[in-house]
Every structure is written in C-alpha cells, then in structure tokens.
Design an enzyme around this catalytic site. Structure first.
Site, PDB file in Angstrom:
ATOM      1  N   LYS A  13     -13.745 -13.013   8.645  1.00  0.00           N
ATOM      2  CA  LYS A  13     -13.908 -14.226   8.075  1.00  0.00           C
ATOM      3  C   LYS A  13     -14.575 -15.171   8.913  1.00  0.00           C
ATOM      4  CE  LYS A  13     -10.652 -14.196   4.588  1.00  0.00           C
ATOM      5  NZ  LYS A  13     -11.327 -14.037   3.191  1.00  0.00           N
ATOM      6  N   GLU A  65     -17.840 -12.437   5.641  1.00  0.00           N
ATOM      7  CA  GLU A  65     -17.574 -13.670   4.580  1.00  0.00           C
ATOM      8  C   GLU A  65     -17.599 -14.811   5.668  1.00  0.00           C
ATOM      9  OE1 GLU A  65     -13.974 -13.202   1.608  1.00  0.00           O
ATOM     10  OE2 GLU A  65     -13.176 -11.997   3.206  1.00  0.00           O
ATOM     11  N   ARG A  79       6.823 -19.995 -14.165  1.00  0.00           N
ATOM     12  CA  ARG A  79       8.156 -20.819 -14.149  1.00  0.00           C
ATOM     13  C   ARG A  79       8.241 -22.001 -14.741  1.00  0.00           C
ATOM     14  NH1 ARG A  79      12.392 -20.885  -9.868  1.00  0.00           N
ATOM     15  NH2 ARG A  79      11.443 -19.045  -8.732  1.00  0.00           N
ATOM     16  N   HIS A 118     -10.743  -2.612   0.222  1.00  0.00           N
ATOM     17  CA  HIS A 118     -12.219  -2.596  -0.227  1.00  0.00           C
ATOM     18  C   HIS A 118     -12.922  -1.770   0.646  1.00  0.00           C
ATOM     19  CE1 HIS A 118     -10.258  -6.009  -2.557  1.00  0.00           C
ATOM     20  NE2 HIS A 118     -10.658  -6.914  -1.507  1.00  0.00           N
ATOM     21  N   ASP A 141      -6.054  -7.278   4.323  1.00  0.00           N
ATOM     22  CA  ASP A 141      -6.634  -8.002   3.306  1.00  0.00           C
ATOM     23  C   ASP A 141      -7.640  -7.219   2.832  1.00  0.00           C
ATOM     24  OD1 ASP A 141      -6.835 -10.333   1.695  1.00  0.00           O
ATOM     25  OD2 ASP A 141      -8.482 -11.016   2.767  1.00  0.00           O
ATOM     26  N   LYS A 192      -3.267  -6.772  -5.509  1.00  0.00           N
ATOM     27  CA  LYS A 192      -3.037  -6.316  -3.912  1.00  0.00           C
ATOM     28  C   LYS A 192      -2.535  -7.562  -3.273  1.00  0.00           C
ATOM     29  CE  LYS A 192      -6.313  -7.411  -0.778  1.00  0.00           C
ATOM     30  NZ  LYS A 192      -7.162  -8.659  -0.949  1.00  0.00           N
ATOM     31  N   HIS A 209     -10.524  -4.943  -6.580  1.00  0.00           N
ATOM     32  CA  HIS A 209     -11.842  -5.570  -7.572  1.00  0.00           C
ATOM     33  C   HIS A 209     -12.777  -5.164  -7.104  1.00  0.00           C
ATOM     34  CE1 HIS A 209     -11.997  -8.883  -4.303  1.00  0.00           C
ATOM     35  NE2 HIS A 209     -13.239  -8.881  -4.900  1.00  0.00           N
TER      36      HIS A 209
HETATM   37  C1  BG6 Z   1      -9.993 -10.377  -1.669  1.00  0.00           C
HETATM   38  C2  BG6 Z   1      -9.491 -10.906  -0.374  1.00  0.00           C
HETATM   39  O1  BG6 Z   1      -9.079  -9.155  -1.858  1.00  0.00           O
HETATM   40  O2  BG6 Z   1     -11.596 -10.320  -1.374  1.00  0.00           O
HETATM   41  C3  BG6 Z   1     -10.163 -12.099   0.155  1.00  0.00           C
HETATM   42  O3  BG6 Z   1      -8.210 -11.128  -0.401  1.00  0.00           O
HETATM   43  C4  BG6 Z   1     -11.604 -12.077   0.172  1.00  0.00           C
HETATM   44  O4  BG6 Z   1      -9.441 -12.714   1.384  1.00  0.00           O
HETATM   45  C5  BG6 Z   1     -12.359 -11.438  -1.155  1.00  0.00           C
HETATM   46  O5  BG6 Z   1     -12.211 -13.193   0.247  1.00  0.00           O
HETATM   47  C6  BG6 Z   1     -13.383 -10.965  -1.226  1.00  0.00           C
HETATM   48  O6  BG6 Z   1     -14.029 -10.623  -2.499  1.00  0.00           O
HETATM   49  P1  BG6 Z   1     -15.371 -11.162  -2.757  1.00  0.00           P
HETATM   50  O7  BG6 Z   1     -15.471 -10.277  -4.026  1.00  0.00           O
HETATM   51  O8  BG6 Z   1     -15.682 -12.257  -2.991  1.00  0.00           O
HETATM   52  O9  BG6 Z   1     -16.319 -10.196  -1.821  1.00  0.00           O
END
Ligand code: BG6
Length: 533
Positions: free
Chosen positions: A369, A244, A67, A269, A264, A176, A206
């Site tokens: 987390k 994490e 934007r 994942h 999330d 996502k 990812h």
């Molecule tokens: C993301 C989440 O999809 O994956 C994040 O939104 C998370 O909250 C992340 O931290 C973790 O990815 P990776 O590759 O660091 O394990």
C-alpha cells in the site's frame, strides 16, 4: 411496499439477449451483508451491468439480507448513485433504474441467529413463485468472515440446501479472507463441507475475474511462439508487482490491521497470478484441469534462497510521505490502527518453483500500500544473449556508460491501461552498430476500444452458470496457505518489525536487496498515466 416482477409485466430497458447463450433466466440472488461496501461498490453495479447487457433476465430477484430494518424502497434507493457513477454503465435514466431495481428486495435478518432463517426461506420462495422460478439460488456472503459459518448453518437448518439429487441448485460465494492461516482455513473448510458440497462452494478471488488475468492463459496457450521460451532455459527471472497507491481509505483500517499485505493480497491475488504465468498447459480448458495445474505450481513453491525466512521474505510498513503530490500520513497514524502496530503493509518475497520447467528461476513477488502508483504487472525477464556483440554509449550528465543488449522482457500489464508488451533491441539509425531498446505493445484500449468488463460481472455470471474455473478450489487455497503460513508465524514468533518505507516510494530497502544481491533490480513500472498526459 414490495413490487413483484415477472417475465410478462417487466419493461425491458436493457439489451436483447447477448446471443451467446449465457443469459440467466432461472435463479435468484441473495446477498448477505447487503449494507456493506462490497455490495454497493461492486455487486449491485455488476448485476446492473449484467442486466443491462442482457445476461440477467428481468425476472431474477435480488434479495439483500442484513440486520438493519429497511423497506424494499429504501434498499433500492441506496444504490442508484453507485450505479450512476460507474464509468461502464453510461448514463442511467430513471426509467432504466426503475426497470432494474424493481427486482430488488430487502430481508431483515440477524445472520448470526441460525434459528431465524425461516422467514428468509418463506419470502425467497414467494419471490421465486411470483417470478416463475424453480428455486436455483446464488447466495453471496459479502459479510465479515465470522459470519460465514453461521450463514451456512442458517440456510442449512432452514432446509435451503438442496440434496445431491435435487433438480434445483444452490451456490454459495465466499468473499476473502477464507481463513487466517492454514489451520483456520482447513477448519473452516471442514465445517462447511458438513453442510455444503465442494461444487456448491465458490471461493472468490476477484483477480481471476479481470480480463487481463484471464488473457494470460489465452496468450500462453493460444499462441505457439512464446510458450517454448517460458522456462528455465530462457528466463532469467520473473517479477510480479501488485502495487497500490491507496492506504486505509473506506474505513478499512480495522480489517487491514488484522490482515496485512500477506493475507490481503499475497496469499491470494499474487499467488494466483504466479500460478497462471507458471502452470503447465491443461489437457482440456476445463475447471478441473486448470485448477489441477495451478495446484501443482502451488505445491512446488519453495523459498527462493536457503537460509532463514528473513532472507527471502521481507515485510515493510509505510511511514509518512507523499503519494502523487499529496501528503500521506504514516500507517500507524491511520484511523483504527494502533500506534505500535507491527502489521505489514508491504511484502516482497523471492520464491522458487521446484519443478522441471522452473527450477532455479527466481520469482520476485511484491505488493504494498502507499506505493507511488496503482499498477499490477507481471514481467518475465529473459536471459541476455550469450555474447555482447553490440554496444552503445549512454551518458547522463558527465557520466557515460557502455551499454550492451538489454534483456528481452515480456510484460503483462494487468492494470491500469491493460496491455502486453515485449521489449527487444534494435539498431539505432546511423553509421555504427549501436543498440537501442524498443517495445512492441498490444494495448487493450486501442485494439478493442471498449471498457473491459468488471471482474465481478464475469465472476457473478460464472457462478450463475455453474462455471467454477475462475474460483479457488479448497486444495489450492490450502496449498497457498501452507506456503505463506510459516512466514507469518516466523514474523509473529520473532516479533519482526516491518522495515519502514516512505509513503510514495517503492517499499523498504531490504526489498531492493533481495534482488541487488544477485545483480538484479526491481523494474520501475512505467507510469502510463504520465505517458498519456
Ligand atoms: C482486495 C484487497 O482483495 O484487493 C484490497 O482486500 C485491495 O486491500 C484490492 O485494495 C485490490 O484490488 P484491485 O482490483 O483494485 O487491484
């Protein structure tokens, strides 16, 4: 000022074509949400690496769309540092950066204004003409989810969606979250498929781009010795951990408090990891066959225990504590988090897979987390030998135990220090038969001695090549939502308070109880950082 690039004039500071036939020579890349964090932290660095390794020809334009008003030059300069700081890119000289960034352009656009895309179309066509391209386009929606539909409507209205029989292609990548629950994911899909065909839609997860995640399939179906053991006859249970140590860095609080650990990480994942470790071998190694098999796993998911959801699905939220020697504040004290937030920062579930291979084998899943370390691993724990013929005495202080064989465990360490290891029992040297557990390890860093590609490199290249194997199909996504939505609704309906856990611990007590009820316990993933110190 804008600089046009074509095959003849561009200087190449990158590798020759990688020689595997995968280099992309005819496409343009449009990134919507070009001012965002994802673009700077992941997308531009990944594109730089693809270019550097010869996968992306010099004439491929990268058009950032957002934007704010900005010149091409300003846009290019925003990313130089992000690329320089990438460990895999090595030193980036000014010449290299110049050679890469000259194909980067900026287009100002209010993405929500679906009638204003004519200018984007015109400038994209102009860039393509200058570069000798035929109109193949990757559109990456690195935007907030509210802009997914307007963006697609905008490009559709502007006539940028090629018809089924056109020679050029359009592929749209969705970050996502794709939906918020089952109903919203279905609704979004329905709306999108009025304008796009399924083969034009790439829903990114990812995790599937991670080298070690892809290796799960190769390890399982490229070897013959493990696969016969991966079933209810030999496996006691499976644990999947996505832990994490970080909290709400990068100003993520706003997004996270709408989302939570279930949406999330668990819904996408973690369930994808579960699919890869539990699916049947596909007949062919093709996108359709692989996704069909993953879908069967998702459709067979079941609560790990009879009774109410609260008995097999546990939520937690971090309180203040200490992670890696540093004080960490409570979730509710993080920026942009309401003081009374009931959002879960941790989920653990015991699930089953109701099929012939896995019936009766619990899969314990957890993600959170502010846990003690960043680690993702899948641990397959096998059954104990039927008889305890060998024992050994193990003492800790004054307390001694008679220890028998430990269960064999196969561990896929997805990150960090990627590896696959198998634990088994051996004889401790001496005059008696005493048991000693050992590990056989395959570590990526010692075998391949090179940095692994970033997930986004692989996934962007796959979209450009039209390979959707590592992307989530709509029915997979729906099946995953179908499984987790009742849990979310149960928490919401019953106003369940997530159980508190101290930052820097492995989650709430109730998560431990999921396993201790059955005489099991969570593995404590080995902290490979400490091992290497
Ligand atoms: C993301 C989440 O999809 O994956 C994040 O939104 C998370 O909250 C992340 O931290 C973790 O990815 P990776 O590759 O660091 O394990």
């Amino acid at each position: 000022m804008s600089i046009s690039v074509n095959k003849q004039t561009a200087h190449s500071f990158h590798a020759q074509s990688p020689g595997d036939g995968l280099e992309i020579t005819d496409a343009s890349i449009l990134i919507f949400g070009a001012s965002g964090d994802l673009t700077s932290r992941k997308l531009i660095p990944a594109l730089y690496l693809l270019w550097k390794e010869g996968y992306l020809a010099d004439n491929i334009p990268i058009i950032g769309v957002a934007r704010r008003p900005k010149t091409d030059e300003e846009f290019r300069n925003e990313f130089k540092d992000d690329v320089r700081h990438l460990s895999r890119s090595g030193p980036v000289s000014d010449e290299q950066w110049e050679a890469f960034s000259r194909r980067m352009f900026y287009q100002r656009l209010d993405i929500s204004d679906v009638d204003s895309y004519a200018e984007l179309k015109r400038t994209t066509e102009q860039r393509e003409q200058e570069a000798g391209l035929t109109g193949n386009r990757l559109v990456y929606l690195a935007t907030t989810p509210e802009l997914f539909l307007p963006a697609v409507e905008g490009i559709h209205k502007a006539g940028m969606v090629p018809s089924r029989d056109a020679k050029n292609w359009l592929r749209v990548v969705f970050e996502k979250p794709f939906g918020h629950d089952l109903a919203s994911a279905q609704e979004l899909d329905q709306q999108l498929t009025r304008m796009l065909r399924e083969e034009q839609i790439y829903r990114i997860d990812h995790y599937l781009g991670k080298e070690t995640v892809q290796n799960i399939l190769l390890f399982r179906f490229g070897n013959s010795i493990f696969e016969p053991l991966l079933n209810r006859n030999h496996v006691d249970h499976v644990q999947i951990t996505v832990a994490e140590s970080q909290g709400m860095e990068h100003g993520r609080g706003g997004y996270y408090d709408r989302s939570g650990a279930m949406r999330d990480v668990m819904q996408n994942h973690l369930l994808q990891l579960l699919c890869l470790v539990a699916m049947e071998p596909p007949a062919l190694f093709r996108a359709k066959d692989i996704r069909d098999e993953k879908l069967k796993v998702l459709e067979a998911l079941a609560p790990g225990q009879p009774g109410s959801i609260g008995e097999w699905a546990v939520s937690g939220q971090y309180a203040a504590g200490e992670v890696d020697g540093t004080a960490a504040i409570a979730y509710r004290d993080e920026e942009r988090i309401p003081k009374d937030s009931r959002r879960e920062t941790f989920v653990a579930m015991e699930v089953g897979i109701d099929n012939w291979r896995w019936a009766g084998v619990p899969f314990y899943l957890r993600t959170g987390k502010r846990l003690p370390q960043r680690v993702t691993e899948i641990a397959v724990q096998f059954k104990l030998p039927p008889l305890n013929l060998f024992t050994t005495v193990e003492c800790e202080g004054d307390i001694c135990d008679l220890v028998g064989a430990q269960p064999n465990t196969l561990i896929f360490r997805i990150q960090p220090r990627e590896s696959i290891s198998l634990s088994f029992s051996t004889k401790r040297p001496g005059m008696q038969y005493q048991i000693h557990p050992v590990r056989m390890d395959f570590a990526y860093e010692s075998t391949f001695q090179k940095d692994l590609p970033e997930a986004y490199e692989r996934l962007l290249l796959d979209v450009l090549r039209g390979d959707s194997t590592l992307f989530t199909r709509s029915d997979e996504l729906e099946a995953a939502w179908k499984f987790v939505t009742p849990v979310l609704e149960y928490w919401e309906r019953n106003k369940i308070e997530p159980q508190a856990y101290g930052a820097g611990t492995w989650g709430p007590k109730r998560a431990d109880e999921l396993l201790t009820h059955h005489g099991r316990k969570w593995r404590v993933p080995q902290d490979e950082r400490k091992k290497g110190e």
